[in-house]
Design a protein around this motif. Structure first.
Motif, PDB file in Angstrom:
ATOM      1  N   GLY A 206       0.491   3.173  -5.697  1.00 27.35           N
ATOM      2  CA  GLY A 206      -0.065   1.945  -5.185  1.00 27.35           C
ATOM      3  C   GLY A 206      -0.811   1.280  -6.575  1.00 27.35           C
ATOM      4  N   LEU A 207      -1.441   2.067  -7.394  1.00 27.17           N
ATOM      5  CA  LEU A 207      -2.115   1.530  -8.358  1.00 27.17           C
ATOM      6  C   LEU A 207      -1.214   0.947  -9.428  1.00 27.17           C
ATOM      7  CD1 LEU A 207      -4.666   4.410  -9.002  1.00 27.17           C
ATOM      8  CD2 LEU A 207      -5.105   1.961  -7.635  1.00 27.17           C
ATOM      9  N   LEU A 208       0.065   1.562  -9.649  1.00 20.49           N
ATOM     10  CA  LEU A 208       0.979   0.872 -10.557  1.00 20.49           C
ATOM     11  C   LEU A 208       1.500  -0.316 -10.054  1.00 20.49           C
ATOM     12  CD1 LEU A 208       2.995   4.282 -11.507  1.00 20.49           C
ATOM     13  CD2 LEU A 208       1.323   2.767 -13.008  1.00 20.49           C
ATOM     14  N   PHE A 209       1.724  -0.451  -8.747  1.00 17.00           N
ATOM     15  CA  PHE A 209       2.188  -1.770  -8.118  1.00 17.00           C
ATOM     16  C   PHE A 209       0.890  -2.763  -8.346  1.00 17.00           C
ATOM     17  CE2 PHE A 209       4.897   0.377  -4.823  1.00 17.00           C
ATOM     18  CZ  PHE A 209       6.058   0.181  -5.348  1.00 17.00           C
ATOM     19  N   ALA A 210      -0.405  -2.425  -8.163  1.00 18.65           N
ATOM     20  CA  ALA A 210      -1.584  -3.223  -8.227  1.00 18.65           C
ATOM     21  C   ALA A 210      -1.520  -3.854  -9.891  1.00 18.65           C
ATOM     22  CB  ALA A 210      -2.767  -2.609  -8.059  1.00 18.65           C
ATOM     23  N   PHE A 211      -1.224  -2.976 -10.642  1.00 16.52           N
ATOM     24  CA  PHE A 211      -1.486  -3.438 -12.166  1.00 16.52           C
ATOM     25  C   PHE A 211      -0.200  -4.130 -12.512  1.00 16.52           C
ATOM     26  CE2 PHE A 211      -1.035  -2.290 -16.760  1.00 16.52           C
ATOM     27  CZ  PHE A 211      -2.049  -3.049 -17.086  1.00 16.52           C
ATOM     28  N   GLY A 212       1.044  -3.528 -12.113  1.00 14.98           N
ATOM     29  CA  GLY A 212       2.199  -4.259 -12.531  1.00 14.98           C
ATOM     30  C   GLY A 212       2.405  -5.710 -11.988  1.00 14.98           C
ATOM     31  N   PHE A 213       1.914  -5.818 -10.725  1.00 18.18           N
ATOM     32  CA  PHE A 213       2.110  -7.275 -10.133  1.00 18.18           C
ATOM     33  C   PHE A 213       0.871  -8.282 -10.707  1.00 18.18           C
ATOM     34  CE2 PHE A 213       5.104  -4.903  -6.896  1.00 18.18           C
ATOM     35  CZ  PHE A 213       6.114  -5.387  -7.315  1.00 18.18           C
ATOM     36  N   GLY A 214      -0.276  -7.507 -10.697  1.00 15.99           N
ATOM     37  CA  GLY A 214      -1.322  -7.960 -10.966  1.00 15.99           C
ATOM     38  C   GLY A 214      -1.236  -8.813 -12.399  1.00 15.99           C
ATOM     39  N   ILE A 215      -0.629  -8.191 -13.326  1.00 14.94           N
ATOM     40  CA  ILE A 215      -0.613  -8.932 -14.747  1.00 14.94           C
ATOM     41  C   ILE A 215       0.312 -10.229 -14.696  1.00 14.94           C
ATOM     42  CG2 ILE A 215      -0.870  -6.785 -15.916  1.00 14.94           C
ATOM     43  CD1 ILE A 215       1.724  -6.580 -16.676  1.00 14.94           C
ATOM     44  N   LEU A 216       1.331 -10.124 -13.593  1.00 19.24           N
ATOM     45  CA  LEU A 216       1.995 -11.627 -13.847  1.00 19.24           C
ATOM     46  C   LEU A 216       1.218 -12.731 -13.455  1.00 19.24           C
ATOM     47  CD1 LEU A 216       5.071 -10.048 -11.844  1.00 19.24           C
ATOM     48  CD2 LEU A 216       5.065 -10.865 -13.869  1.00 19.24           C
ATOM     49  N   ALA A 217       0.001 -12.564 -12.919  1.00 20.24           N
ATOM     50  CA  ALA A 217      -0.882 -13.643 -12.668  1.00 20.24           C
ATOM     51  C   ALA A 217      -1.289 -14.452 -13.914  1.00 20.24           C
ATOM     52  CB  ALA A 217      -2.075 -13.273 -11.934  1.00 20.24           C
ATOM     53  N   PHE A 218      -1.043 -13.710 -14.961  1.00 20.40           N
ATOM     54  CA  PHE A 218      -1.417 -14.230 -16.209  1.00 20.40           C
ATOM     55  C   PHE A 218      -0.108 -14.485 -17.393  1.00 20.40           C
ATOM     56  CE2 PHE A 218      -4.803 -11.295 -14.539  1.00 20.40           C
ATOM     57  CZ  PHE A 218      -5.796 -12.433 -14.351  1.00 20.40           C
TER      58      PHE A 218
ATOM     59  N   SER B  77      -1.863 -16.967  -7.633  1.00 21.27           N
ATOM     60  CA  SER B  77      -2.802 -16.552  -6.503  1.00 21.27           C
ATOM     61  C   SER B  77      -2.076 -15.600  -5.717  1.00 21.27           C
ATOM     62  CB  SER B  77      -3.230 -17.799  -5.674  1.00 21.27           C
ATOM     63  OG  SER B  77      -3.914 -18.655  -6.510  1.00 21.27           O
ATOM     64  N   VAL B  78      -0.563 -15.759  -5.552  1.00 24.66           N
ATOM     65  CA  VAL B  78       0.237 -14.817  -5.035  1.00 24.66           C
ATOM     66  C   VAL B  78       0.055 -13.460  -5.390  1.00 24.66           C
ATOM     67  CG1 VAL B  78       2.524 -14.285  -4.109  1.00 24.66           C
ATOM     68  CG2 VAL B  78       1.723 -16.394  -4.099  1.00 24.66           C
ATOM     69  N   TRP B  79       0.436 -13.243  -6.664  1.00 23.21           N
ATOM     70  CA  TRP B  79       0.074 -12.006  -7.445  1.00 23.21           C
ATOM     71  C   TRP B  79      -1.226 -11.342  -7.374  1.00 23.21           C
ATOM     72  CZ3 TRP B  79       4.704 -10.527  -7.739  1.00 23.21           C
ATOM     73  CH2 TRP B  79       5.735 -11.211  -8.197  1.00 23.21           C
ATOM     74  N   ILE B  80      -2.412 -12.199  -7.132  1.00 23.80           N
ATOM     75  CA  ILE B  80      -3.622 -11.736  -7.148  1.00 23.80           C
ATOM     76  C   ILE B  80      -3.899 -10.966  -5.741  1.00 23.80           C
ATOM     77  CG2 ILE B  80      -6.135 -12.376  -6.990  1.00 23.80           C
ATOM     78  CD1 ILE B  80      -5.433 -14.269  -9.253  1.00 23.80           C
ATOM     79  N   MET B  81      -3.261 -11.729  -4.772  1.00 28.93           N
ATOM     80  CA  MET B  81      -3.401 -11.299  -3.362  1.00 28.93           C
ATOM     81  C   MET B  81      -2.706 -10.067  -3.091  1.00 28.93           C
ATOM     82  SD  MET B  81      -1.496 -13.090  -0.052  1.00 28.93           S
ATOM     83  CE  MET B  81       0.028 -12.723  -0.812  1.00 28.93           C
ATOM     84  N   VAL B  82      -1.386  -9.956  -3.784  1.00 29.73           N
ATOM     85  CA  VAL B  82      -0.659  -8.836  -3.643  1.00 29.73           C
ATOM     86  C   VAL B  82      -0.981  -7.454  -4.387  1.00 29.73           C
ATOM     87  CG1 VAL B  82       1.416 -10.145  -2.983  1.00 29.73           C
ATOM     88  CG2 VAL B  82       1.055  -9.322  -5.186  1.00 29.73           C
ATOM     89  N   SER B  83      -1.706  -7.817  -5.635  1.00 28.34           N
ATOM     90  CA  SER B  83      -2.283  -7.016  -6.281  1.00 28.34           C
ATOM     91  C   SER B  83      -3.480  -6.278  -5.645  1.00 28.34           C
ATOM     92  CB  SER B  83      -2.726  -7.293  -7.835  1.00 28.34           C
ATOM     93  OG  SER B  83      -3.229  -6.606  -8.550  1.00 28.34           O
ATOM     94  N   SER B  84      -4.457  -6.869  -4.921  1.00 31.97           N
ATOM     95  CA  SER B  84      -5.456  -6.547  -4.378  1.00 31.97           C
ATOM     96  C   SER B  84      -5.031  -5.775  -3.094  1.00 31.97           C
ATOM     97  CB  SER B  84      -6.515  -7.778  -3.951  1.00 31.97           C
ATOM     98  OG  SER B  84      -6.637  -8.429  -4.950  1.00 31.97           O
ATOM     99  N   ALA B  85      -4.033  -6.245  -2.455  1.00 29.89           N
ATOM    100  CA  ALA B  85      -3.592  -5.457  -1.243  1.00 29.89           C
ATOM    101  C   ALA B  85      -3.153  -3.963  -1.638  1.00 29.89           C
ATOM    102  CB  ALA B  85      -2.404  -6.272  -0.602  1.00 29.89           C
TER     103      ALA B  85
END
Length: 560
Positions: A448-460, A531-539
């Motif tokens: 889950g942490l890898l999902f959060a980081f991997g998808f979260g960096i796509l916001a930038f 904003s989508v990537w920030i949302m799914v990363s937080s989830a």
């Protein structure tokens, strides 16, 4: 006194083997086991043998005494040992020895080795200290170690040795079945390009195929626990394959859609039986390895199959249906020949009720069984957020690539999906070998942490290299999650309800995957794709923290 001899405490001479300097490349992490009492308490699988003057020696049952070397103390607290195999190439290790005043028995460690994924060296220092720290000896007992094959295939197959034969049969059947998945990936193209249906009509048909899977799944779960895994799987998968045969001769797209929907219904009946069978033929200690092998087989077969399907779509579209049917039947032949019926007998179910296992059978229906597994329900609820995050790689990722790079975005997305498929095959074995020492629930939390980081960096993300890095990270999370999620579920599913649990729980965990695209689409319209990537990363991050807390809670209460 002859050379190579040393006086013992009893006055007699004994062989002396001075230790060679330790080489870094042969040093492995020690695993210490402390033994209580004057002579210590041996492990449950240990045997003892008297060998003066060192006292007692431990080794695994049935171990051949290929070579016994003396272990000499160089300095207080450290014992050097040396292995000399037949090829003359030595390996060395060391074990901790209690100091003269500790009086805590002795300790030992196992040296890890690549041979059959087992420990091959066992050194024990028993009552090592008698008078002086530099006069003690302890023999070393070793298993015969064959020459290790150094080719890549042998190393890759090492973690998957010593699995039950039924697991290898399931792996082979999964590869064959995955190779023949032709219809569903190309169904939208078949309906639109070959038969000219509109995108709306095609979308409605695809929605109906998804809906048809649900009742089949629920029916299959009940039938699997009543009539047996193999029987349900053989009949339902054959009917599912049979529905594809007339599709190759038909020219009416709506009739083809009807047969495809019927095929999906029977495939829904098949899946709980297939999953329950994989649980039956494995044990908690080898499930992670076995499930990862089956998972890798599916990806391997699917990757090969899509290459074949692309050629058939252009050259012989009817063979998309016939080839799918042939592959499904070939997989059934393998299951029918090499895997017996795995449904637990009534005696096995009653015997399991007397144990404390988390897999013990239960009396009663599905609802009562689910209530008896509250931790599994919490786990499934948290996994739903993983599906919510993971689904965006098929929705927000191609949209973002198109917005940033225009026509090159489609090519970039195709390359990322190819990269994902290749990485899954490459990373499965090393990830399983590296993480199998940890509890499955903690591995899922790390995923889950890898999902959060991997998808979260796509916001930038503004450069293709960020997309490549992101795909590497979330693919690693995907492998870690898939190879451990089912292990946790299997280890907490009553053996009397495996079929029904495998029907209901995937529907719960798949809910997040289903609602993710429409929710993500509305957020993207309101505030943009970042904003989508920030949302799914937080989830994903919140779900990972919840799973980690659940794992700590289980460990404190000594739950399995």
């Amino acid at each position: 006194m002859p050379a190579g001899m040393r006086p013992s405490e009893e006055g007699a001479s004994e062989p002396y083997f001075p230790p060679r300097p330790l080489k870094r490349r042969w040093l492995f992490r020690e695993r210490l086991r402390l033994f209580r009492g004057e002579h210590g308490t041996p492990s449950r699988d240990a045997v003892q043998a008297d060998r003066p003057p060192a006292g007692r020696v431990q080794g695994s049952p049935g171990v051949s005494l290929v070579s016994a070397r003396m272990c000499r103390v160089n300095r207080p607290g450290i014992c050097h040992a040396q292995r000399l195999p037949e090829n003359g190439r030595g390996r060395q290790g060391r074990c901790r020895v209690p100091s003269p005043g500790e009086n805590r028995g002795s300790s030992c460690f196992k040296m890890s080795g690549p041979v059959k994924n087992r420990k091959y060296l066992f050194i024990t220092a028993w009552n090592f200290w008698n008078k002086a720290p530099h006069t003690g000896y302890s023999p070393v007992i070793m298993k015969p170690v064959p020459e290790f094959k150094k080719n890549i295939l042998s190393r890759a197959a090492t973690p998957y040795r010593d699995l039950p034969a039924s697991v290898y049969a399931l792996f082979t059947a999964t590869v064959v079945n995955g190779t023949g998945i032709f219809v569903f990936p190309f169904l939208a193209l078949i309906l639109t390009r070959r038969f000219g249906l509109s995108p709306k009509e095609t979308g409605d048909i695809l929605f109906l195929t998804t809906i048809a899977y649900v009742p089949g799944n629920l029916i299959g779960g009940k039938m699997t626990d009543l009539f047996g895994r193999k029987r349900v799987m053989m009949i339902s998968q054959f009917l599912s394959a049979l529905m594809f045969v007339p599709c190759g001769f038909l020219s009416d797209p709506y009739m083809i859609a009807g047969f495809v929907i019927a095929s999906v219904f029977f495939d829904g009946i098949t899946d709980p039986a297939r999953q329950a069978m994989s649980m039956d033929v494995t044990r908690p200690e080898n499930r992670q390895t076995a499930f990862s092998l089956i998972y890798m087989g599916h990806n391997l077969g699917f990757g090969i199959g899509q290459l074949i399907a692309g050629f058939l779509f252009a050259a012989a579209p009817s063979w998309l249906f016939w080839g799918n049917a042939c592959a499904a039947c070939a997989a059934l032949v393998l299951v029918g020949v090499f895997i017996p019926e795995t449904l637990p007998s009534r005696e096995e179910l009653e015997l399991s009720m007397l144990s404390d296992s988390t897999e013990k059978a239960l009396d009663g229906g599905l609802f009562r069984a689910l209530l008896s597994r509250p931790r599994l329900l919490v786990f499934s609820f948290l996994i739903t957020f993983y599906g919510f995050a993971y689904a965006q790689h098929r929705f927000a990722l191609p949209m973002q690539a198109g917005e940033l790079f225009g026509d090159d975005g489609a090519r970039l997305f195709g390359f990322l999906m190819t990269m994902n498929a290749v990485l899954v095959i490459i990373l499965t074995t090393p990830i399983v070998a590296l993480m199998k020492r940890f509890a499955p629930i903690f591995n899922v939390a790390v995923a889950g942490l890898l999902f959060a980081f991997g998808f979260g960096i796509l916001a930038f993300a503004r450069s293709p290299w960020v997309f490549f890095m992101s795909t590497l990270i979330w693919t690693t999370g995907e492998v870690l999650n898939v190879t451990n999620e089912r292990v946790y579920v299997s280890n907490h599913t009553p053996m009397s309800h495996r079929g029904r649990f495998n029907a209901v729980l995937p529907l719960v965990t798949g809910l997040g995957f289903s609602i993710s695209p429409p929710v993500g689409g509305r957020i993207a319209d309101l505030s943009g794709i970042p904003s989508v990537w920030i949302m799914v990363s937080s989830a994903a991050a919140l779900a990972a923290l919840g799973l980690f807390y659940l794992g700590v809670w289980e460990r404190r209460r000594n739950f399995a």
